[in-house]
Design a protein around this motif. Sequence first.
Motif, short mmCIF file in Angstrom:
data_model
loop_
_atom_site.label_atom_id
_atom_site.label_comp_id
_atom_site.label_asym_id
_atom_site.label_seq_id
_atom_site.Cartn_x
_atom_site.Cartn_y
_atom_site.Cartn_z
N MET A 1 76.78 45.34 140.39
CA MET A 1 78.08 45.26 141.02
C MET A 1 79.13 45.04 139.94
SD MET A 1 79.46 42.46 143.75
CE MET A 1 79.14 41.13 142.66
N TYR A 2 80.23 45.76 140.05
CA TYR A 2 81.37 45.62 139.15
C TYR A 2 82.50 44.90 139.86
CZ TYR A 2 80.05 48.74 135.28
OH TYR A 2 79.46 49.30 134.18
N LYS A 3 83.10 43.94 139.19
CA LYS A 3 84.35 43.34 139.65
C LYS A 3 85.43 43.90 138.74
CE LYS A 3 84.84 38.89 140.66
NZ LYS A 3 85.05 37.43 140.46
N ILE A 4 86.38 44.64 139.34
CA ILE A 4 87.40 45.34 138.58
C ILE A 4 88.78 44.88 139.03
CG2 ILE A 4 88.37 47.61 138.03
CD1 ILE A 4 85.59 48.78 138.49
N ARG A 5 89.62 44.56 138.05
CA ARG A 5 91.02 44.19 138.32
C ARG A 5 91.88 45.41 138.01
NH1 ARG A 5 91.67 39.70 135.34
NH2 ARG A 5 90.93 38.54 137.11
N ILE A 6 92.77 45.76 138.94
CA ILE A 6 93.67 46.88 138.78
C ILE A 6 95.09 46.35 138.89
CG2 ILE A 6 94.34 49.17 139.59
CD1 ILE A 6 91.21 47.92 141.00
N ILE A 7 95.90 46.61 137.88
CA ILE A 7 97.27 46.11 137.83
C ILE A 7 98.22 47.30 137.79
CG2 ILE A 7 98.91 44.73 136.51
CD1 ILE A 7 96.42 43.31 135.27
N LEU A 8 99.15 47.35 138.74
CA LEU A 8 100.16 48.39 138.76
C LEU A 8 101.21 48.08 137.69
CD1 LEU A 8 101.53 50.88 140.06
CD2 LEU A 8 102.60 49.31 141.69
N ASP A 9 101.60 49.09 136.94
CA ASP A 9 102.60 48.93 135.88
C ASP A 9 104.00 48.87 136.51
OD1 ASP A 9 103.89 48.78 133.46
OD2 ASP A 9 103.60 50.89 132.94
N THR A 10 104.39 47.66 136.93
CA THR A 10 105.72 47.40 137.49
C THR A 10 106.21 46.06 136.97
OG1 THR A 10 104.82 46.26 139.42
CG2 THR A 10 105.29 48.61 139.68
N LYS A 11 107.48 45.77 137.25
CA LYS A 11 108.04 44.49 136.80
C LYS A 11 107.45 43.33 137.59
CE LYS A 11 112.25 46.39 134.98
NZ LYS A 11 113.67 46.52 135.02
N VAL A 20 82.74 46.96 143.39
CA VAL A 20 82.18 48.30 143.61
C VAL A 20 80.75 48.33 143.11
CG1 VAL A 20 84.40 49.53 143.54
CG2 VAL A 20 83.11 49.18 141.43
N ASP A 21 80.00 49.31 143.58
CA ASP A 21 78.61 49.49 143.19
C ASP A 21 78.51 50.01 141.76
OD1 ASP A 21 76.04 51.42 143.17
OD2 ASP A 21 75.75 49.78 144.60
N ASN A 22 77.48 49.60 141.05
CA ASN A 22 77.25 50.02 139.66
C ASN A 22 77.08 51.53 139.52
OD1 ASN A 22 76.99 47.25 139.58
ND2 ASN A 22 75.26 47.27 138.17
N HIS A 23 76.61 52.20 140.56
CA HIS A 23 76.25 53.62 140.48
C HIS A 23 77.39 54.54 140.90
CE1 HIS A 23 72.29 52.14 139.68
NE2 HIS A 23 72.30 51.47 140.83
N LEU A 24 78.58 54.00 141.03
CA LEU A 24 79.75 54.77 141.43
C LEU A 24 80.16 55.74 140.33
CD1 LEU A 24 81.34 54.10 144.07
CD2 LEU A 24 83.00 52.94 142.64
N ASN A 25 80.69 56.90 140.71
CA ASN A 25 81.30 57.76 139.69
C ASN A 25 82.82 57.51 139.72
OD1 ASN A 25 82.52 59.43 141.69
ND2 ASN A 25 80.76 60.79 141.73
N LEU A 26 83.53 58.05 138.74
CA LEU A 26 84.97 57.77 138.65
C LEU A 26 85.78 58.41 139.77
CD1 LEU A 26 85.79 57.78 134.83
CD2 LEU A 26 85.16 55.88 136.32
N GLU A 27 85.26 59.47 140.38
CA GLU A 27 85.95 60.07 141.53
C GLU A 27 85.97 59.07 142.69
OE1 GLU A 27 86.07 64.18 144.13
OE2 GLU A 27 84.21 63.66 143.11
N ASP A 28 84.85 58.41 142.93
CA ASP A 28 84.81 57.39 143.98
C ASP A 28 85.68 56.19 143.62
OD1 ASP A 28 83.05 58.91 145.54
OD2 ASP A 28 81.30 58.08 144.52
N LEU A 29 85.71 55.82 142.34
CA LEU A 29 86.58 54.72 141.91
C LEU A 29 88.04 55.10 142.12
CD1 LEU A 29 86.87 51.91 140.64
CD2 LEU A 29 86.91 53.04 138.39
N HIS A 30 88.39 56.33 141.82
CA HIS A 30 89.76 56.83 142.04
C HIS A 30 90.16 56.67 143.51
CE1 HIS A 30 92.53 60.05 143.27
NE2 HIS A 30 91.51 60.70 143.76
N LEU A 31 89.30 57.10 144.41
CA LEU A 31 89.60 56.98 145.85
C LEU A 31 89.70 55.52 146.28
CD1 LEU A 31 87.31 59.84 147.17
CD2 LEU A 31 89.82 59.83 147.06
N THR A 32 88.83 54.68 145.75
CA THR A 32 88.85 53.24 146.07
C THR A 32 90.15 52.60 145.60
OG1 THR A 32 86.44 53.14 145.95
CG2 THR A 32 87.64 51.05 145.76
N ILE A 33 90.56 52.90 144.37
CA ILE A 33 91.80 52.33 143.84
C ILE A 33 92.99 52.83 144.65
CG2 ILE A 33 93.38 52.30 141.87
CD1 ILE A 33 90.89 52.41 140.05
N ALA A 34 93.06 54.14 144.88
CA ALA A 34 94.18 54.71 145.64
C ALA A 34 94.29 54.05 147.01
CB ALA A 34 94.00 56.22 145.77
#
Length: 166
Positions: A1-11, A20-34
């Motif tokens: 399992m990955y714990k990922i922090r996503i920060i929007l570039d704003t003030k 997320v699951d360890n076996h995720l590809n970046l396309e699935d990560l993209h959809l999860t973040i979006a």
Amino acid sequence: MYKIRIILDTKKDVIRTILVDNHLNLEDLHLTIAKSFGFKGQEMASFYRTDEEWTQGEEIPLFNMEEVGVGISMKTCLLAQTLPVTNDKLIYVYDFLKMWTFYVDVVEISNEKTTGLPKIILTVGEIPDEAPEKEFVAEKLDDGFTDEDDNDEEFGDFDEFDYNEY
């Protein structure tokens, strides 16, 4: 399992922390973040490899951009291979017309099995109505030429040349 922090570039702080699951590809990560930021995930996007100082590197596009053969794409990049250790980072750009830019940072990696992934575990701030304006400024390179070099000594000043004579 990955714990990922996503920060929007704003003030203002706009942050999501996801599991997320360890076996995720970046396309699935993209959809999860979006989706974690309220987007539908239907716009073009890319990840960019980066170093500790967030210097933008190689692009990992949503789709294979090679004319022939198989090139790098989000679908072919697995999370565990792209971000193998804690503190690995990516820059994520969503919607190239608006340029929503995010900093993606691996907070923790574990072998713990968790159901119900992906999961948002922390939400800070609300996404603004409009993407922050981005200004892209190229570094000024010294090309060895100056404005004084505009006149060519051998042929004279081209600005005074009468092209209608010929």
